[in-house]
Scaffold this active site. Structure first.
Site, PDB file in Angstrom:
ATOM      1  CB  CYS A  94      49.350  33.340   5.246  1.00  0.00           C
ATOM      2  SG  CYS A  94      48.658  32.251   6.513  1.00  0.00           S
ATOM      3  CB  CYS A 119      48.564  29.812   4.568  1.00  0.00           C
ATOM      4  SG  CYS A 119      47.216  30.816   5.172  1.00  0.00           S
TER       5      CYS A 119
END
Length: 101
Positions: free
Chosen positions: A30, A27
């Protein structure tokens, strides 16, 4: 920042204020928010910061209905008090956290 698992999640959010980042290694948002959360972790003594990898620990994410990453959940003494989905700059994260501190 502590790392939680499916087996340690409930105990990990039981006491005090705990901000949990639901994350995944694939991600990009993230990865972008990680340094911001690390900085907040150093600055805020009132909040314990933790993360849980949703790929390695899918049960917790499923049980809590976490569908997007990063998802930030703030717990106070085991109760979910706030949730935010998506990466945000530090100022926005502080504004989101302040009412709960």
């Amino acid at each position: 920042m502590r790392t939680l698992t499916d087996d340690t999640f409930t105990e990990g959010v039981r006491a005090g204020a705990v901000l949990v980042e639901f994350t995944a290694s694939w991600c990009p948002p993230c990865r972008m928010i990680e340094p911001v959360l690390a900085e907040l972790d150093r600055e805020l003594d009132a909040v314990d910061f933790a993360k849980i990898d949703t790929d390695d620990n899918p049960r917790t994410a499923r049980d809590l209905g976490v569908l997007g990453m990063p998802t930030l959940q703030l717990y106070r003494d085991g109760e979910l008090v706030a949730q935010l989905v998506g990466a945000r700059p530090k100022a926005q994260l502080m504004a989101w956290l302040e009412p709960h501190l």
